[in-house]
Scaffold this motif. Structure first.
Motif, PDB file in Angstrom:
ATOM      1  N   ALA A 103       0.977  -1.518  -0.325  1.00  0.00           N
ATOM      2  CA  ALA A 103       0.090   0.155   0.171  1.00  0.00           C
ATOM      3  C   ALA A 103       0.766   1.280  -0.156  1.00  0.00           C
ATOM      4  O   ALA A 103       1.222   1.942  -0.820  1.00  0.00           O
ATOM      5  CB  ALA A 103      -0.684   0.224   1.479  1.00  0.00           C
ATOM      6  N   ASP A 104       2.156   1.163   1.014  1.00  0.00           N
ATOM      7  CA  ASP A 104       2.622   2.444   1.131  1.00  0.00           C
ATOM      8  C   ASP A 104       3.943   2.569  -0.468  1.00  0.00           C
ATOM      9  O   ASP A 104       3.485   3.383  -1.012  1.00  0.00           O
ATOM     10  CB  ASP A 104       4.157   2.276   1.988  1.00  0.00           C
ATOM     11  N   LEU A 105       4.396   1.175  -0.922  1.00  0.00           N
ATOM     12  CA  LEU A 105       4.906   2.102  -2.246  1.00  0.00           C
ATOM     13  C   LEU A 105       3.508   2.129  -3.311  1.00  0.00           C
ATOM     14  O   LEU A 105       4.392   2.986  -3.825  1.00  0.00           O
ATOM     15  CB  LEU A 105       5.208   0.045  -2.683  1.00  0.00           C
ATOM     16  N   GLY A 106       2.604   1.644  -3.221  1.00  0.00           N
ATOM     17  CA  GLY A 106       1.472   1.709  -4.021  1.00  0.00           C
ATOM     18  C   GLY A 106       1.119   3.437  -4.092  1.00  0.00           C
ATOM     19  O   GLY A 106       1.099   3.918  -5.077  1.00  0.00           O
ATOM     20  N   ALA A 107       0.952   4.537  -2.790  1.00  0.00           N
ATOM     21  CA  ALA A 107       1.176   5.606  -2.711  1.00  0.00           C
ATOM     22  C   ALA A 107       2.001   6.401  -3.526  1.00  0.00           C
ATOM     23  O   ALA A 107       1.963   7.192  -4.089  1.00  0.00           O
ATOM     24  CB  ALA A 107       0.907   5.448  -1.136  1.00  0.00           C
ATOM     25  N   ARG A 108       3.325   5.791  -3.808  1.00  0.00           N
ATOM     26  CA  ARG A 108       4.610   6.887  -3.665  1.00  0.00           C
ATOM     27  C   ARG A 108       5.077   6.439  -4.670  1.00  0.00           C
ATOM     28  O   ARG A 108       4.867   7.370  -5.582  1.00  0.00           O
ATOM     29  CB  ARG A 108       5.813   5.807  -3.029  1.00  0.00           C
ATOM     30  N   MET A 109       4.297   5.494  -5.318  1.00  0.00           N
ATOM     31  CA  MET A 109       4.314   5.080  -7.190  1.00  0.00           C
ATOM     32  C   MET A 109       2.968   6.322  -7.596  1.00  0.00           C
ATOM     33  O   MET A 109       3.095   7.088  -9.073  1.00  0.00           O
ATOM     34  CB  MET A 109       3.790   3.458  -7.590  1.00  0.00           C
ATOM     35  N   GLU A 110       1.926   5.895  -7.429  1.00  0.00           N
ATOM     36  CA  GLU A 110       0.645   7.242  -7.563  1.00  0.00           C
ATOM     37  C   GLU A 110       1.510   8.516  -7.574  1.00  0.00           C
ATOM     38  O   GLU A 110       1.007   9.371  -8.390  1.00  0.00           O
ATOM     39  CB  GLU A 110       0.122   7.527  -6.743  1.00  0.00           C
ATOM     40  N   ARG A 111       1.806   8.495  -6.604  1.00  0.00           N
ATOM     41  CA  ARG A 111       2.484  10.510  -6.656  1.00  0.00           C
ATOM     42  C   ARG A 111       3.345  10.293  -7.165  1.00  0.00           C
ATOM     43  O   ARG A 111       3.536  11.539  -8.038  1.00  0.00           O
ATOM     44  CB  ARG A 111       3.493  10.363  -5.000  1.00  0.00           C
ATOM     45  N   GLU A 112       4.942   9.586  -7.761  1.00  0.00           N
ATOM     46  CA  GLU A 112       5.362   9.585  -8.957  1.00  0.00           C
ATOM     47  C   GLU A 112       4.828   9.937 -10.140  1.00  0.00           C
ATOM     48  O   GLU A 112       5.228  10.335 -10.436  1.00  0.00           O
ATOM     49  CB  GLU A 112       6.263   9.414  -8.474  1.00  0.00           C
ATOM     50  N   LEU A 113       4.014   9.083 -10.621  1.00  0.00           N
ATOM     51  CA  LEU A 113       4.044   8.868 -11.876  1.00  0.00           C
ATOM     52  C   LEU A 113       3.058   9.945 -12.022  1.00  0.00           C
ATOM     53  O   LEU A 113       2.780  10.564 -13.082  1.00  0.00           O
ATOM     54  CB  LEU A 113       2.551   7.945 -11.918  1.00  0.00           C
ATOM     55  N   ASN A 114       2.302  10.557 -11.204  1.00  0.00           N
ATOM     56  CA  ASN A 114       1.393  11.608 -11.188  1.00  0.00           C
ATOM     57  C   ASN A 114       2.441  12.774 -11.823  1.00  0.00           C
ATOM     58  O   ASN A 114       1.783  14.047 -12.565  1.00  0.00           O
ATOM     59  CB  ASN A 114       0.789  11.875  -9.412  1.00  0.00           C
ATOM     60  N   ARG A 115       3.537  12.723 -10.951  1.00  0.00           N
ATOM     61  CA  ARG A 115       4.454  13.695 -11.671  1.00  0.00           C
ATOM     62  C   ARG A 115       4.978  13.760 -12.400  1.00  0.00           C
ATOM     63  O   ARG A 115       5.318  14.617 -13.221  1.00  0.00           O
ATOM     64  CB  ARG A 115       5.382  13.691 -10.874  1.00  0.00           C
ATOM     65  N   LEU A 116       4.953  12.702 -13.247  1.00  0.00           N
ATOM     66  CA  LEU A 116       5.161  12.861 -14.460  1.00  0.00           C
ATOM     67  C   LEU A 116       3.667  12.483 -15.835  1.00  0.00           C
ATOM     68  O   LEU A 116       4.037  12.374 -17.029  1.00  0.00           O
ATOM     69  CB  LEU A 116       5.516  10.950 -14.763  1.00  0.00           C
ATOM     70  N   GLY A 117       2.882  12.693 -15.210  1.00  0.00           N
ATOM     71  CA  GLY A 117       1.532  13.208 -16.174  1.00  0.00           C
ATOM     72  C   GLY A 117       0.858  12.216 -16.354  1.00  0.00           C
ATOM     73  O   GLY A 117       0.292  11.599 -17.239  1.00  0.00           O
ATOM     74  N   TYR A 118       1.250  11.122 -15.378  1.00  0.00           N
ATOM     75  CA  TYR A 118       0.047  10.594 -15.576  1.00  0.00           C
ATOM     76  C   TYR A 118      -1.228  10.050 -14.080  1.00  0.00           C
ATOM     77  O   TYR A 118      -0.282  10.343 -13.339  1.00  0.00           O
ATOM     78  CB  TYR A 118       0.902   8.486 -16.069  1.00  0.00           C
ATOM     79  N   HIS A 119      -1.757   9.500 -14.938  1.00  0.00           N
ATOM     80  CA  HIS A 119      -2.750   9.035 -13.804  1.00  0.00           C
ATOM     81  C   HIS A 119      -3.123   7.201 -13.557  1.00  0.00           C
ATOM     82  O   HIS A 119      -3.360   7.061 -14.220  1.00  0.00           O
ATOM     83  CB  HIS A 119      -4.458   9.600 -13.849  1.00  0.00           C
ATOM     84  N   ALA A 120      -2.732   7.346 -12.156  1.00  0.00           N
ATOM     85  CA  ALA A 120      -2.518   5.839 -11.863  1.00  0.00           C
ATOM     86  C   ALA A 120      -3.708   5.916 -10.915  1.00  0.00           C
ATOM     87  O   ALA A 120      -4.304   6.038 -10.065  1.00  0.00           O
ATOM     88  CB  ALA A 120      -1.342   5.267 -11.421  1.00  0.00           C
TER      89      ALA A 120
END
Lengths: 254, 417
Positions: free
Chosen positions: B65-82
């Motif tokens: 869950a933590d990793l997921g939140a982190r990836m979601e945050r970083e993907l958001n910064r790259l311009g993707y919605h995950a």
């Protein structure tokens, strides 16, 4: 120590205290390698983390040989020396013979004074330690102050070679030396400004070939001519103004 | 919902055609990017998403869950919605992702996913319709039936799917292999007219690149950027570094300098960032106090990059000696990673004039000499000279020579500084 007075202890504890003609102790220094110059300079050496201005009207007095011992020592310690816009081509065989480490020598060539100062500031604010040499023709007080601050923040040795006209300008540099041609004793180094002290008496530093000056191999009568390397009187008076054109590996001059 | 119906509901709806190849490429890039979090990344060919194995790196990145939140945050910064979810099996994770669930153990899959409507299941649409006609509404309705009954009614594919969902049957998948090059294209939502404004979209691309580099434990030394214009030839930028890196901040400093000097011939429509070669990364040892020779070397390299980015490639060089008796051919500039070999000549001047200057020797006092240099018969630049150390009236020590060949006369050639 029993014979230490309260004043001695106070002096030792507060290096910022101004002590008249005595050298200021707060400033870290690097020995110049010239005993006579060391003796005259406040703190007995080049101020570390500060800009030193070397004011020299004519080239060829031994202005670089003044730095060679320090530059060689820096090379030994693995420190880098950045040379920004040298006025002429540095001769590797000669520099190597003076002990400089060519592996850690970085040459920077720019197109104008503005870029040159920018490169200088970049070089001063990179890494810790090392030295930067530059030949700015004109440099405004605030700009020089920025260089001084950058040198301070990164514990650099910075030498700026300035034309004689710089004598008339105020400067935030920590140390200003004027170099004059001397006689067989060598080059005369006059301290124009140093921090926290009155400028001491001039020092004589042996120049590159002052030994020859005493016993000339051959003397010719020479007329009082204009300096051969200076530009025509209408243009810039200072020979530094000329920038040799070399940039690429294959582009040698002919 | 058909497009016409959607247009009927919402006035001014913008319809964009789905670009499957772009989607596929984006998934490829993101898979490479995800590689930094897990060595087991899978691109399922049948659906738009990625499977990332998160359990093995739990100690490094925390619970899924933590990793997921982190990836979601970083993907958001790259311009993707995950949409991210996790579960012990890939099929369950797929369902969990759509619900935003994180399922910890196999035994809770049944409970947590049971209430899902059948339409959510990853099954053919016709089959789902058939099941709904039979009165099944939720996943748990299916799970209640014995497998044999399911097989009889719906064929063997359904119990197989449910087994993989629950983890009864293994679900091996082909793993993604990180690529050898990196290439990413960005279509700008609006044309960019000022080069400085390119910084932001390029930053996004560079961060994506650096994520991929971290994933594959690689680094780049050259990054090519192509700026596409509407009606002009593409502009090309090449960021060259002195040593391989995967530090986006370092790439950004070089980029910033380059953009400052970039003149755009026309507004930019799209950006294409390419790293033609991904190199093996060697981090070297990091010391507590950054003052080792290696650190200084690194700092100087970065300085050289900054200077080169603004002043041009030829602006920064080292110095090296060349074995030639003629002083004008005895030096050259060198790249910083080249070795510098040199001989020592003590009685030579520190400065050489770029071009020997004719002089009248009467104006100088000769202090020492001569030193004969005669060389170069083999390359057509034959010369014969006698060098002297001279002093002028101002006290400057100079290096002069008397030439016999090819032209007779006196010349100044150096300065003993």
């Amino acid at each position: 120590m029993t014979d230490k007075t309260a004043i001695d202890r106070l002096l030792e504890a507060t290096p910022q205290l101004w002590k008249g003609r005595q050298s200021s102790r707060g400033q870290p220094v690097v020995p110049t390698g010239h005993a006579r110059l060391d003796a005259r300079l406040p703190g007995k050496g080049w101020p570390l983390g500060a800009v030193t201005e070397l004011i020299c009207g004519n080239p060829g007095l031994g202005e670089l040989s003044l730095l060679f011992p320090t530059l060689a020592a820096l090379g030994e310690q693995g420190q880098w020396v950045v040379v920004v816009d040298p006025p002429w081509i540095p001769y590797p065989a000669s520099l190597y013979a003076q002990g400089l480490c060519l592996e850690r020598l970085l040459l920077v060539r720019t197109h104008d004074d503005k870029e040159s100062l920018w490169a200088c500031e970049q070089a001063l604010s990179c890494s810790r330690g090392g030295a930067v040499l530059a030949w700015p023709q004109r440099i405004a007080f605030p700009r020089l102050r920025r260089l001084q601050l950058a040198a301070e923040a990164h514990a650099k040795l910075a030498w700026l070679f300035r034309p004689a006209s710089a004598l008339e300008e105020a400067s935030p540099a920590a140390l200003r030396l004027q170099l004059e041609a001397g006689d067989h004793r060598g080059m005369r180094v006059r301290v124009i400004k140093c921090r926290g002290n009155l400028p001491p008496e001039p020092a004589w530093v042996p120049g590159p070939f002052s030994v020859y000056a005493k016993q000339p191999y051959q003397t010719r009568e020479h007329a009082l001519a204009r300096h051969p390397l200076s530009a025509p009187a209408t243009g810039p008076v200072y020979p530094w103004a000329e920038r040799p054109e070399y940039s690429g590996c294959d582009q040698r001059y002919h | 919902m058909p497009v016409t119906a959607a247009l009927g509901i919402l006035d001014g709806l913008q319809v964009v055609e789905r670009d499957r190849s772009a989607e596929h490429q984006a998934l490829q890039r993101l898979a490479a990017w995800c590689y930094q979090y897990s060595s087991q990344v899978c691109i399922p060919g049948d659906r738009p998403g990625l499977f990332v194995e998160a359990g093995a790196s739990e100690r490094l990145f925390g619970r899924p869950a933590d990793l997921g939140a982190r990836m979601e945050r970083e993907l958001n910064r790259l311009g993707y919605h995950a949409m991210i979810g996790s579960a012990p099996t890939p099929e369950a994770a797929w369902l969990a992702a759509h619900e935003g669930l994180h399922i910890a153990g196999k035994e809770t899959i049944r409970r947590q996913l049971g209430p899902l409507p059948l339409t959510r299941l990853y099954l053919e649409h016709t089959r789902i319709v058939a099941m709904e006609r039979m009165g099944f509404r939720q996943l748990r309705d299916l799970l209640r039936l014995p497998p044999r009954t399911l097989t009889r009614r719906f064929g063997p594919a359904l119990p197989d799917y449910l087994d993989r969902l629950l983890g009864v049957r293994a679900d091996p998948r082909a793993l993604f292999q990180p690529p050898e090059t990196f290439s990413s294209r960005l279509e700008l939502p609006a044309e960019i007219h000022v080069s400085q404004a390119l910084l932001f979209p390029l930053k996004r691309l560079l961060e994506e690149l650096c994520g991929v580099l971290r994933g594959g434990d690689t680094a780049v030394q050259t990054v090519c950027i192509t700026l596409g214009h509407e009606d002009a030839e593409d502009s090309r930028l090449e960021l060259g570094l002195q040593s391989p890196t995967r530090d986006s901040a370092r790439l950004m400093t070089v980029l910033r300098e380059r953009l400052e000097r970039l003149r755009l011939p026309a507004p930019v429509r799209d950006i294409h960032l390419r790293a033609p070669r991904l190199l093996k990364f060697s981090a070297g040892q990091q010391t507590l106090f950054r003052d080792t020779p290696a650190d200084r070397q690194q700092d100087i390299e970065q300085l050289a990059e900054r200077l080169q980015a603004r002043l041009g490639r030829g602006a920064v060089s080292g110095l090296a000696g060349v074995e030639d008796h003629r002083p004008e051919y005895s030096w050259r500039t060198r790249a910083l990673d080249e070795p510098s070999r040199c001989i020592a000549l003590a009685h030579r001047p520190a400065w050489l004039l770029p071009k020997p200057r004719r002089c009248a020797i009467e104006n100088y006092e000769i202090l020492a000499g001569p030193e004969r240099i005669e060389s170069g018969w083999w390359d057509g630049r034959d010369c014969r000279r006698d060098y002297f150390i001279v002093r002028d009236v101002h006290g400057s020590m100079l290096w002069a020579y008397r030439e016999y060949k090819p032209r007779r006369g006196w010349y100044l050639h150096g300065i003993f500084a």
